[in-house]
Each structure stands twice: as C-alpha cells, then as structure tokens.
Motif scaffolding. Structure first.
Motif, PDB file in Angstrom:
ATOM      1  N   ALA A 139       0.887  17.222 -12.136  1.00 44.54           N
ATOM      2  CA  ALA A 139       0.818  18.628 -11.733  1.00 44.54           C
ATOM      3  C   ALA A 139       1.903  19.430 -12.438  1.00 44.54           C
ATOM      4  N   VAL A 140       3.103  18.853 -12.497  1.00 47.74           N
ATOM      5  CA  VAL A 140       4.201  19.542 -13.171  1.00 47.74           C
ATOM      6  C   VAL A 140       3.860  19.765 -14.642  1.00 47.74           C
ATOM      7  N   GLU A 141       3.276  18.719 -15.251  1.00 42.53           N
ATOM      8  CA  GLU A 141       2.884  18.791 -16.656  1.00 42.53           C
ATOM      9  C   GLU A 141       1.874  19.920 -16.865  1.00 42.53           C
TER      10      GLU A 141
ATOM     11  N   ALA B  94       1.534   6.498  -6.712  1.00 38.25           N
ATOM     12  CA  ALA B  94       0.400   7.332  -7.132  1.00 38.25           C
ATOM     13  C   ALA B  94       0.719   8.805  -6.891  1.00 38.25           C
ATOM     14  N   ALA B  95       1.320   9.061  -5.715  1.00 38.99           N
ATOM     15  CA  ALA B  95       1.652  10.445  -5.384  1.00 38.99           C
ATOM     16  C   ALA B  95       2.638  10.997  -6.404  1.00 38.99           C
ATOM     17  N   GLU B  96       3.593  10.171  -6.788  1.00 35.38           N
ATOM     18  CA  GLU B  96       4.595  10.632  -7.747  1.00 35.38           C
ATOM     19  C   GLU B  96       3.949  10.932  -9.102  1.00 35.38           C
ATOM     20  N   GLU B  97       3.001  10.031  -9.471  1.00 31.92           N
ATOM     21  CA  GLU B  97       2.297  10.219 -10.739  1.00 31.92           C
ATOM     22  C   GLU B  97       1.537  11.543 -10.732  1.00 31.92           C
TER      23      GLU B  97
ATOM     24  N   THR C 240       0.835  -1.202   0.000  1.00 31.68           N
ATOM     25  CA  THR C 240       0.000   0.000   0.000  1.00 31.68           C
ATOM     26  C   THR C 240       0.863   1.241   0.000  1.00 31.68           C
ATOM     27  N   ILE C 241       1.884   1.220   0.844  1.00 30.55           N
ATOM     28  CA  ILE C 241       2.750   2.401   0.935  1.00 30.55           C
ATOM     29  C   ILE C 241       3.442   2.632  -0.404  1.00 30.55           C
ATOM     30  N   THR C 242       3.955   1.533  -0.993  1.00 27.96           N
ATOM     31  CA  THR C 242       4.638   1.672  -2.286  1.00 27.96           C
ATOM     32  C   THR C 242       3.683   2.222  -3.336  1.00 27.96           C
ATOM     33  N   ASN C 243       2.449   1.639  -3.364  1.00 33.51           N
ATOM     34  CA  ASN C 243       1.460   2.114  -4.341  1.00 33.51           C
ATOM     35  C   ASN C 243       1.145   3.579  -4.133  1.00 33.51           C
ATOM     36  N   ASP C 244       0.929   3.929  -2.871  1.00 36.28           N
ATOM     37  CA  ASP C 244       0.573   5.312  -2.569  1.00 36.28           C
ATOM     38  C   ASP C 244       1.680   6.256  -3.010  1.00 36.28           C
ATOM     39  N   ILE C 245       2.918   5.843  -2.750  1.00 33.50           N
ATOM     40  CA  ILE C 245       4.040   6.698  -3.135  1.00 33.50           C
ATOM     41  C   ILE C 245       4.074   6.830  -4.656  1.00 33.50           C
TER      42      ILE C 245
END
Lengths: 180, 252
Positions: free
Chosen positions: A80-82, A72-75, A65-70
C-alpha cells in the motif's frame, strides 16, 4: 428393641474400625492406592499420548497462523505504501508536465503578443508622426491666419483712429508683437 | 440405620461430618480387598472421565479459533506449562506431562468432591500420601541421577558460616523428609476440613430457627471450598515444581 441394639453394636464395631476419621482406617489404604495408581497411569497416558501433544500442536499452529497473518499484513501494508508512493510520483510528474505545458503556452502567447505589440507600437508611432506633422501644418496655417487677421485688424484700428499707416510698418509691428 | 439410631439418641440433631469420607464397596458386601471397586474407584473414574472430556473430547476439533471447552483445556495447559517453566526451569519441561497429570487429577477430584452427595478422593490421606510420595521419590531419584552426590549439596548451605553448616544440614535434612508429610496433609487436610465444616453446618439446619443461618453459612463455606479446591491443586502443583527445581539445580 433388639434390632436397635444390634444396630448400635454394629455401629460401634464400625466406629472402632474407623475411629472418628475414616482417613485413618489403614485397612483400606491398599484399595485406595491401587485405584489411585490406575487412575494416575490412565490420566498420564491420555494426557501425554493424546491431549498434550494435540494442544501443543494447536497452540503452535495458532502461533504460526498469527505470525503468518502479521507477516502478510505487513507485506500488504508495504504494498500500500508503495502504491501510494507511485501515485504521489505520478501526481508530481503530471503537475510538472502541466506546469511545463502552461509555461510553453505562456511563452508562445507572450511571443505572439510581443510581435503584435511591436507592430502596434510601430503603427501607432507612424500614425503619431503623421498626426504631429498634420498638427504642425495646421499650427503653421493657424499662425499665418492669425498674422493676416492681426494685420488686417491693426490696419483697420489705425485707420479707425484716423492715422494713415504704412501697411509694411504695421505688418512689422504686428510680427514683432506676436514674437514678443 | 445405625446413624438414625444414633441420631435419635442425641435428640434430633445429627452430627456425622466424617460419614461422607467412609469408603464403601460399590456392589455391597463389607470386605474391602485391594481390588474391590469402591466409591473411591467410582469417583476416581469420574475424574478420569472429566479429564478426558476436557482435554481430549473438548479439544477434538483442534480449532485455531478455539471453542469454549478447547479454550479451557488450553488454559489449563498454559497454566501448568508456564508454572513448570517459570518455577522449575526450562529443563523441567520433560516432567510437564507428569505434573499436568497430578494437577488435573487433583483439581478434578477436588471439584467433583464439591458435588453434593459425592465422595472426595483427595480428602483421604491414603491418596494424597501416595501423590506426595511419588513426587518425593521422583525428585530424589532425579536429583541423584542428574547431580550424583552433588545433590547432597542441597543440604550443605555454602553461603552460611562454616560453623553453622552442620546444624543447618541437619535442619535441611529434616525439612527435606518432612516435605512429603506436609505436602500430603496440606491437601487432604484442607479438603477434608472444608467438607466436614459444611456437614456440621448442615447438621444445624435440622433446627428450624437456625436453619436460615445454616443455609447462608453453607453457601459461604461452599464458595470458599470452590476457592480451596483450586488453590490446593495449585499449591500442590507449584510445590512439586519447587521440589523439582531443587532436584535439577540443587545449589542454594
């Protein structure tokens, strides 16, 4: 009294069977070992069959879950940057467009202005030439008038002084004076 | 009855620090056969119940965000797992349930033993010797199965000068066989001594003048015992890991 004695005797017997430390009374080791082995086997099976796999699964799930969340957050962050880049691009484009429009308008106005100025200049120079001509005429007129007045004045002055002046000579003299 | 008579004789002061360790049948009678349910049975059963309560009931929700009890269960799991991994190596992970069993039993037996009027199963050499012998036998068998005769290299210190090696081999051999002895006596001795000392202080509480001091001493001792209860479980477990490492990787 008798009961006390028997109690004491009983205690003595007990003390003999458990000399000081009950730990060293080997007669009940079999009992302890039996129950200990049962206890250990039960704990072992409970842990290895139920508890440990369950906790391992929970920990793995949490890690996932933590890995997925991280991820997703990165995505989302990348998105947002895009979006920000797109916004900046749009802003820059709009600015360029605005500048272009402004420059065009300016050029148009400048062209109109130039034409108008040229026209105005031409008119002004025409008027100025006219005026100069008029001034020159006026000036010429004025010089003639001055000459007449000077002639007349000179004749009068000569006459007043009692001379008899030749009108032509006076006129010549006045004209020479005025030139010089 | 007997102890009362004894106490009367010694003028009001009662010192029976070892009475708390006496093994009694639960349902009366005097004869203790190997199958008789005794206070040992009761307190071992309570340890089992406590282990199940923490590790099974406490983790029943399998929550990604853990409850308090699940947190403690996971903490215990992580604590022992990391110990096994760090001390004994990655290939010792398959012994993790076994080591976890030892740790959970000892830690709960120790802490249950700190409840007043309770019986401490780990204060008995009969119990700790079995625990230590189980470890000793496991380690020895694993050592020979994994390394064959190479396991004997544990006693042959190849980094020492050749002349010294036979002497060192004898010393290593003796120390190897002393392991279960120290392993078991360390645990039972620590637990028993602490409980006995508390009982001695409690005995002094019968004198009114001394009793405040006695109560303070018992409180301090109890705090220390809480520490000892955990540390001894930890020491027993980590030594098991160290011995296991020797069995899996016997080279010095």
């Amino acid at each position: 009294m008798a009961t006390t004695t028997t109690d004491a005797a009983g205690h003595a017997a007990e003390a003999a069977s458990a000399p000081g430390m009950p730990q060293l009374d080997f007669s009940n080791w079999g009992n302890q070992i039996f129950w200990l082995l049962i206890t250990l086997v039960v704990i072992y099976f409970v842990l290895s069959r139920i508890a440990l796999p369950r906790i391992a699964a929970v920990l793995a799930e949490r890690q996932g879950t933590i890995t997925n969340d991280i991820a997703a957050a990165e995505e989302l962050k990348a998105k947002a940057v895009e979006a920000e880049e797109a916004y900046n691009q749009a802003l820059a484009d709009a600015r360029v467009e605005a500048q272009k429009i402004a420059a065009e308008a300016k050029a148009e106005i400048q062209a109109d202005l130039d034409v108008a100025i040229q026209k105005a200049d031409a008119e002004i120079s025409a008027k100025a030439a006219e005026s100069e001509k008029a001034i020159a005429e006026i000036r010429a007129g004025a010089l003639d008038s001055i000459k007449d007045v000077a002639d007349a004045t000179a004749n009068e002055v000569v006459a007043a002084l009692g001379g008899k002046a030749d009108a032509k000579a006076v006129t010549k003299a006045v004209a020479d004076r005025m030139k010089g | 009855m007997a102890s009362e008579a004894h106490g009367a004789e010694s003028g009001g002061l009662e010192f029976h620090p070892m009475d708390q360790f006496i093994i009694k049948p639960l349902f009366g009678g005097d004869i203790i056969n190997w199958y008789t349910p005794t206070n040992v049975t009761l307190w071992m059963a309570l340890a089992v119940v406590a282990v199940i309560a923490l590790m099974v009931v406490g983790t029943r929700r399998r929550a990604v965000v853990p409850s308090r009890s699940q947190s403690i269960g996971e903490l215990a799991y992580g604590f022992v797992y990391k110990m096994v991994e760090d001390v004994a190596g990655k290939d010792a992970i398959k012994f993790f349930p076994y080591i976890m069993t030892l740790f959970m039993f000892i830690v709960f037996a120790n802490f249950l033993g700190l409840i007043p009027m309770s019986f401490t199963t780990t204060s008995h050499f009969g119990v700790t010797v079995v625990l230590a012998l189980l470890v000793f036998l496991t380690v020895t068998v694993v050592g020979f199965v994994k390394n064959g005769m190479g396991f004997l290299g544990l006693f042959w210190v190849s980094s020492a000068p050749l002349a010294l090696r036979p002497i060192l081999a004898i010393i290593e051999l003796i120390s190897y066989f002393v392991r279960p002895v120290s392993h078991s006596i360390r645990l039972a001795g620590n637990v028993m001594a602490g409980h006995a000392v508390i009982k001695v202080f409690a005995g002094f509480a019968a004198i009114a003048v001394v009793s405040p001091v006695s109560v303070v001493a018992i409180t301090a001792m109890y705090g220390l015992e809480v520490l000892v209860a955990f540390i001894q479980a930890y020491v027993f477990t980590i030594l098991t890991c160290v011995y296991l490492k020797d069995a899996l990787h016997p080279s010095h």
